[in-house]
Design an enzyme around this catalytic site. Structure first.
Site, PDB file in Angstrom:
ATOM      1  CB  ALA A 157      76.770  18.105  49.309  1.00 21.92           C
ATOM      2  CE  LYS A 216      77.434  18.447  34.281  1.00 22.18           C
ATOM      3  NZ  LYS A 216      76.257  17.803  34.864  1.00 22.18           N
ATOM      4  CG  ASP A 266      72.785  19.255  34.661  1.00 21.26           C
ATOM      5  OD1 ASP A 266      72.377  18.642  33.667  1.00 21.26           O
ATOM      6  OD2 ASP A 266      73.985  19.258  35.024  1.00 21.26           O
ATOM      7  CB  ALA A 307      73.532  16.048  40.591  1.00 17.11           C
TER       8      ALA A 307
HETATM    9  P1  NAP Z   1      79.718  14.499  42.314  1.00 17.19           P
HETATM   10  O1  NAP Z   1      79.827  15.957  42.150  1.00 17.19           O
HETATM   11  O2  NAP Z   1      80.929  13.664  42.277  1.00 17.19           O
HETATM   12  O3  NAP Z   1      78.941  14.223  43.737  1.00 17.19           O
HETATM   13  C1  NAP Z   1      78.740  12.934  44.220  1.00 17.19           C
HETATM   14  C2  NAP Z   1      77.913  12.967  45.509  1.00 17.19           C
HETATM   15  O4  NAP Z   1      77.557  11.639  45.824  1.00 17.19           O
HETATM   16  C3  NAP Z   1      78.673  13.515  46.706  1.00 17.19           C
HETATM   17  O5  NAP Z   1      77.765  14.182  47.544  1.00 17.19           O
HETATM   18  C4  NAP Z   1      79.199  12.230  47.377  1.00 17.19           C
HETATM   19  O6  NAP Z   1      79.382  12.354  48.768  1.00 17.19           O
HETATM   20  C5  NAP Z   1      78.053  11.292  47.122  1.00 17.19           C
HETATM   21  N1  NAP Z   1      78.460   9.894  47.106  1.00 17.19           N
HETATM   22  C6  NAP Z   1      79.187   9.278  46.132  1.00 17.19           C
HETATM   23  N2  NAP Z   1      79.345   7.980  46.425  1.00 17.19           N
HETATM   24  C7  NAP Z   1      78.703   7.761  47.609  1.00 17.19           C
HETATM   25  C8  NAP Z   1      78.506   6.623  48.428  1.00 17.19           C
HETATM   26  N3  NAP Z   1      78.998   5.435  48.089  1.00 17.19           N
HETATM   27  N4  NAP Z   1      77.799   6.763  49.559  1.00 17.19           N
HETATM   28  C9  NAP Z   1      77.288   7.952  49.905  1.00 17.19           C
HETATM   29  N5  NAP Z   1      77.435   9.082  49.175  1.00 17.19           N
HETATM   30  C10 NAP Z   1      78.141   8.981  48.031  1.00 17.19           C
HETATM   31  O7  NAP Z   1      78.738  13.872  41.213  1.00 17.19           O
HETATM   32  P2  NAP Z   1      77.487  14.561  40.478  1.00 17.19           P
HETATM   33  O8  NAP Z   1      77.922  15.203  39.219  1.00 17.19           O
HETATM   34  O9  NAP Z   1      76.750  15.373  41.454  1.00 17.19           O
HETATM   35  O10 NAP Z   1      76.632  13.261  40.060  1.00 17.19           O
HETATM   36  C11 NAP Z   1      76.014  12.490  41.049  1.00 17.19           C
HETATM   37  C12 NAP Z   1      75.061  11.483  40.409  1.00 17.19           C
HETATM   38  O11 NAP Z   1      74.049  12.157  39.668  1.00 17.19           O
HETATM   39  C13 NAP Z   1      75.752  10.561  39.416  1.00 17.19           C
HETATM   40  O12 NAP Z   1      75.221   9.262  39.561  1.00 17.19           O
HETATM   41  C14 NAP Z   1      75.367  11.129  38.059  1.00 17.19           C
HETATM   42  O13 NAP Z   1      75.337  10.128  37.047  1.00 17.19           O
HETATM   43  C15 NAP Z   1      73.977  11.653  38.342  1.00 17.19           C
HETATM   44  N6  NAP Z   1      73.605  12.749  37.413  1.00 17.19           N
HETATM   45  C16 NAP Z   1      72.485  12.554  36.656  1.00 17.19           C
HETATM   46  C17 NAP Z   1      72.075  13.531  35.759  1.00 17.19           C
HETATM   47  C18 NAP Z   1      70.835  13.303  34.938  1.00 17.19           C
HETATM   48  O14 NAP Z   1      70.636  13.981  33.914  1.00 17.19           O
HETATM   49  N7  NAP Z   1      69.981  12.400  35.360  1.00 17.19           N
HETATM   50  C19 NAP Z   1      72.791  14.724  35.642  1.00 17.19           C
HETATM   51  C20 NAP Z   1      73.931  14.913  36.450  1.00 17.19           C
HETATM   52  C21 NAP Z   1      74.325  13.897  37.359  1.00 17.19           C
HETATM   53  P3  NAP Z   1      80.747  12.946  49.407  1.00 17.19           P
HETATM   54  O15 NAP Z   1      80.563  14.432  49.411  1.00 17.19           O
HETATM   55  O16 NAP Z   1      80.776  12.354  50.743  1.00 17.19           O
HETATM   56  O17 NAP Z   1      81.866  12.497  48.510  1.00 17.19           O
END
Ligand code: NAP
Length: 516
Positions: A373, A300, A338, A376
């Site tokens: 952060a 992305k 999104d 998403a």
């Molecule tokens: P990403 O860019 O990898 O970001 C992950 C975020 O989650 C970071 O802020 C990370 O914190 C935090 N995190 C991960 N594991 C953690 C834990 N165990 N404890 C505390 N914080 C944690 O991922 P993303 O693309 O934003 O996606 C995040 C979530 O949103 C996923 O579950 C994804 O499936 C979901 N999502 C859903 C949709 C939808 O259509 N519903 C669309 C997009 C994403 P750090 O900065 O400290 O690493």
């Protein structure tokens, strides 16, 4: 001359002749045009009696193949015996006999003057390592053709998805010369070769009877070819869309978009692209046929720099999840659906509010807490800010929270600080971390105690549909908004960008609900 329709062939890799006869009947039932009898997979085989029985009562035209180990098959006996069996297949009137290019001359000598007109000879070459250059593929096809093959078959291996485009070029070139060709590329990166060959004019594509009955790596099932990708409806004018990701095999988007396209009669197919290098992929598939793309993890962010133009909000978020090829000049335009999907779902989740009727967003002036952060998190934070909310970012890595807060003009908190943070009642919470996602369904990013200060709680996680966070928020009296809403709405936004038509919302909801 209009290209003839690509045939759909089910290979049988059965261990016994009885099982193989059963596979033939099952292939006919699911609507195959042809069945391939892989004699080399049979563990016990009496050539004359078994072959005669299989061919006599065949419900479909049959390809007889007896693949040796040295060409990726199971047969490890001598070639003379093997070629005699193929000669027998010719004499018994098999519709097609497949013989490997390396022994084709030997076989041609064996059958000289004995091949009935209606038996077609497929001369095949398999490369299990890689896909050669277009020039090398062309030379190979010409050498096979010079042996008087009725059908040229070249199968290679995709190490990168760009490899498949060379096979498409070979097929188009062969079509122009009216040489029937089966051109397929193995492994997961080659799946598009199996789906898109009707577009480019391949003679035949293979689809397994069920999972586990594949005859080559990367082969998908016949049911997927017919029912998900609708290969019968694919032709030269069919537009190609798809999801770019790594991994991408688990994605529900092909089911969702293909069915949605079909429901409105849009001549398009939606495929999975397992992509390693986004820029090289987009440069390779740069023709107008490849009309648009969805982008998912991990592409992305890179998509922002790969597009010729990027919608200002997608640029501000730093992530593109939808790319359209502008028909007028072929330029790639990036969008982020999104953010619209998530924010509109939350707006609708605010009691009594109807987005379409309101001039001002119900988020305006509200305290909006984003946990996370990442991609998403950024989309939600930017979206909420754009709607006039006061945005707070809380993240495990505080520095990233601070960075995002500074960028959008919000405040940053640590996760620990968030527990006791309630400057006002009726706040809005959006979890954008993967906390609580399957299989860790007992985890939650905020205690139930803290949730009582929130009026609306959204969770981007959608497996499970109701996370612990949403369950406890509901018990605390908040309105809850599921991540599935975001998923459905981002897909509807993509559909509208792809087709220029209104998304079939209830159908798309049904499909998503059915598959989760
Ligand atoms: P990403 O860019 O990898 O970001 C992950 C975020 O989650 C970071 O802020 C990370 O914190 C935090 N995190 C991960 N594991 C953690 C834990 N165990 N404890 C505390 N914080 C944690 O991922 P993303 O693309 O934003 O996606 C995040 C979530 O949103 C996923 O579950 C994804 O499936 C979901 N999502 C859903 C949709 C939808 O259509 N519903 C669309 C997009 C994403 P750090 O900065 O400290 O690493």
């Amino acid at each position: 001359m209009a290209p003839s329709k690509t045939l759909f062939c089910v290979p049988s890799v059965a261990k016994t002749p009885d099982e193989m006869a059963g596979d033939m009947a099952a292939a006919a039932l699911i609507g195959a045009d042809v069945v391939e009898l892989r004699l080399d997979c049979l563990s016990s085989f009496q050539p004359r009696s078994d072959l005669e029985r299989l061919l006599t009562n065949r419900p479909l035209p049959a390809i007889v193949t007896y693949r040796p180990k040295w060409e990726g098959g199971e047969y490890d006996g001598d070639d003379e015996t093997r070629l005699e069996v193929l000669l027998l297949a010719v004499q018994l009137g098999a519709d097609y006999v497949d013989v490997e290019f390396k022994v084709a001359e030997k076989f041609l000598n064996l059958i000289s003057g004995k091949k009935p007109e209606n038996v077609k000879l497929i001369i095949s070459s398999h490369n299990y390592e890689m896909t050669p250059s277009v020039e090398e593929l062309g030379n190979l096809a010409a050498s096979i053709q010079s042996l008087d093959a009725d059908i040229v078959k070249i199968v290679t291996t995709a190490n990168d998805i760009s490899d498949v485009s060379r096979m498409f070029q070979l097929i188009v070139h062969s079509q122009e010369k009216q040489v029937p060709i089966i051109g397929l590329v193995m492994k997961e990166r080659g799946i598009i070769s199996r789906v898109l060959c009707p577009k480019f004019g391949g003679y035949l594509t293979f689809g397994a009877l069920n999972k586990g009955k594949e005859s080559a790596p990367g082969q998908i099932t016949g049911s997927e070819l017919l029912n998900v990708y609708r290969i019968r409806e694919i032709g030269p004018d069919t537009k190609v869309f798809g999801i770019i990701g790594k991994p991408v095999g688990h994605s529900k988007s092909p089911n969702l978009h293909n069915e949605a396209f079909r429901s409105v009669g849009f001549n398009a197919v939606y495929v999975p692209y397992l992509v390693d290098d986004l820029s090289s992929f987009l440069n390779t598939y740069s023709s107008p046929d490849f009309a648009g793309f969805s982008c998912t993890i991990p592409h992305k962010e890179a998509a922002v720099t790969c597009c010729d133009e990027v919608d200002p909000i997608a640029k501000a978020i730093g992530a593109v999840n939808t790319i359209i090829r502008r028909p007028s000049d072929g330029k790639l335009i990036g969008y982020n659906t999104d953010y619209v999907g998530a924010i509109s779902a939350i707006e609708d989740g605010i009691a009594g509010y109807r987005v379409k009727d309101a001039a001002v967003s119900p988020l305006a002036g509200r305290l909006f807490v984003v946990i996370g952060a990442g991609g998403a998190g950024k989309a939600l934070a930017y979206g909420a800010k754009a709607k006039g909310a006061k945005v707070i970012i809380a993240n495990r890595t505080y520095e990233r929270a601070k960075e995002l807060a500074n960028l959008i003009g919000g405040h940053a908190l640590t996760l620990a600080e968030l527990e006791n943070y309630h400057p006002e009642e009726g706040m809005i919470l959006a979890n954008t971390t993967s906390i609580g996602m399957h299989p860790n369904v007992n985890d939650t990013p905020l205690s139930k105690q803290a949730l009582k200060h929130y009026a609306v709680v959204f969770d981007a996680v959608y497996t499970p549909k109701v996370t612990r966070l949403l369950r406890e928020a509901g018990e605390s009296g908040a309105n809850v908004v599921s991540g599935l809403e975001m998923f459905i709405r981002q897909a509807m936004g993509q559909f509208e960008l792809f087709t220029g038509l209104t998304a079939p919302e209830s159908l798309m909801r049904d499909i998503v609900m059915r598959s989760t």
